[in-house]
Design a protein around this motif. Structure first.
Motif, mmCIF file in Angstrom:
data_model
loop_
_atom_site.group_PDB
_atom_site.id
_atom_site.type_symbol
_atom_site.label_atom_id
_atom_site.label_comp_id
_atom_site.label_asym_id
_atom_site.label_seq_id
_atom_site.Cartn_x
_atom_site.Cartn_y
_atom_site.Cartn_z
ATOM 1 N N ALA A 180 -0.538 12.190 -0.153
ATOM 2 C CA ALA A 180 0.147 13.076 0.790
ATOM 3 C C ALA A 180 1.260 12.342 1.544
ATOM 4 C CB ALA A 180 -0.858 13.644 1.782
ATOM 5 N N PHE A 181 2.366 13.035 1.735
ATOM 6 C CA PHE A 181 3.536 12.444 2.371
ATOM 7 C C PHE A 181 3.222 11.897 3.765
ATOM 8 C CE2 PHE A 181 7.172 12.945 5.235
ATOM 9 C CZ PHE A 181 8.050 12.048 4.648
ATOM 10 N N THR A 182 2.352 12.559 4.496
ATOM 11 C CA THR A 182 2.052 12.109 5.863
ATOM 12 C C THR A 182 1.468 10.702 5.868
ATOM 13 O OG1 THR A 182 -0.070 13.244 5.763
ATOM 14 C CG2 THR A 182 1.743 14.411 6.796
ATOM 15 N N TRP A 183 0.574 10.395 4.909
ATOM 16 C CA TRP A 183 0.009 9.037 4.839
ATOM 17 C C TRP A 183 1.094 8.008 4.534
ATOM 18 C CZ3 TRP A 183 -4.515 7.628 6.556
ATOM 19 C CH2 TRP A 183 -5.525 8.567 6.660
ATOM 20 N N VAL A 184 1.956 8.338 3.584
ATOM 21 C CA VAL A 184 3.036 7.418 3.204
ATOM 22 C C VAL A 184 3.980 7.216 4.389
ATOM 23 C CG1 VAL A 184 4.998 7.063 1.648
ATOM 24 C CG2 VAL A 184 2.867 8.040 0.770
ATOM 25 N N THR B 118 0.827 -1.202 0.000
ATOM 26 C CA THR B 118 0.000 0.000 0.000
ATOM 27 C C THR B 118 0.863 1.254 0.000
ATOM 28 O OG1 THR B 118 -1.693 -1.216 1.221
ATOM 29 C CG2 THR B 118 -1.879 1.176 1.197
ATOM 30 N N VAL B 119 1.940 1.237 0.747
ATOM 31 C CA VAL B 119 2.880 2.378 0.751
ATOM 32 C C VAL B 119 3.424 2.611 -0.653
ATOM 33 C CG1 VAL B 119 5.171 3.102 1.519
ATOM 34 C CG2 VAL B 119 3.547 2.215 3.161
ATOM 35 N N THR B 120 3.797 1.536 -1.331
ATOM 36 C CA THR B 120 4.336 1.661 -2.685
ATOM 37 C C THR B 120 3.302 2.261 -3.631
ATOM 38 O OG1 THR B 120 5.716 -0.282 -2.289
ATOM 39 C CG2 THR B 120 5.411 0.382 -4.578
ATOM 40 N N ILE B 121 2.066 1.775 -3.541
ATOM 41 C CA ILE B 121 1.002 2.309 -4.391
ATOM 42 C C ILE B 121 0.728 3.774 -4.069
ATOM 43 C CG2 ILE B 121 -1.462 2.119 -4.914
ATOM 44 C CD1 ILE B 121 -1.078 -0.954 -4.488
ATOM 45 N N PHE B 122 0.649 4.104 -2.785
ATOM 46 C CA PHE B 122 0.403 5.497 -2.386
ATOM 47 C C PHE B 122 1.520 6.418 -2.867
ATOM 48 C CE2 PHE B 122 -2.681 5.161 1.461
ATOM 49 C CZ PHE B 122 -3.618 4.555 0.637
ATOM 50 N N ALA B 123 2.764 5.972 -2.773
ATOM 51 C CA ALA B 123 3.885 6.803 -3.214
ATOM 52 C C ALA B 123 3.838 7.016 -4.727
ATOM 53 C CB ALA B 123 5.205 6.171 -2.806
#
Length: 77
Positions: A28-32, A18-23
């Motif tokens: 937003a950086f805070t979510w990552v 999920t981190v990879t997809i979000f990035a």
């Protein structure tokens, strides 16, 4: 479930994917950042649970690997 390590590894894998997809989607950086920290904590917990598991076996390296059985009397190299 006896050992919590394997479900934690699955959760860790999901979080870090999920981190990879979000990035990649410029979320937003805070979510990552928070998901990365959560994934790292889940990984540490998973490793801890796997290491403290009270698992024992009678097999040794001389028994060889289960996916490539040895012929009777054959020595492990």
């Amino acid at each position: 479930m006896k050992n919590l390590g394997l479900p934690l590894l699955a959760i860790t894998t999901f979080i870090l994917l999920t981190v990879t997809i979000f990035a990649a989607m410029d979320i937003a950086f805070t979510w990552v950042f928070y998901l990365t920290v959560l994934g790292q904590l889940a990984l540490v917990m998973a490793v801890y649970h796997v290491l403290i598991d009270n698992y024992s076996t009678t097999k040794t390296f001389a028994d060889g690997y289960e996916d490539a059985p040895m012929a009777p009397g054959e020595k492990f190299r």
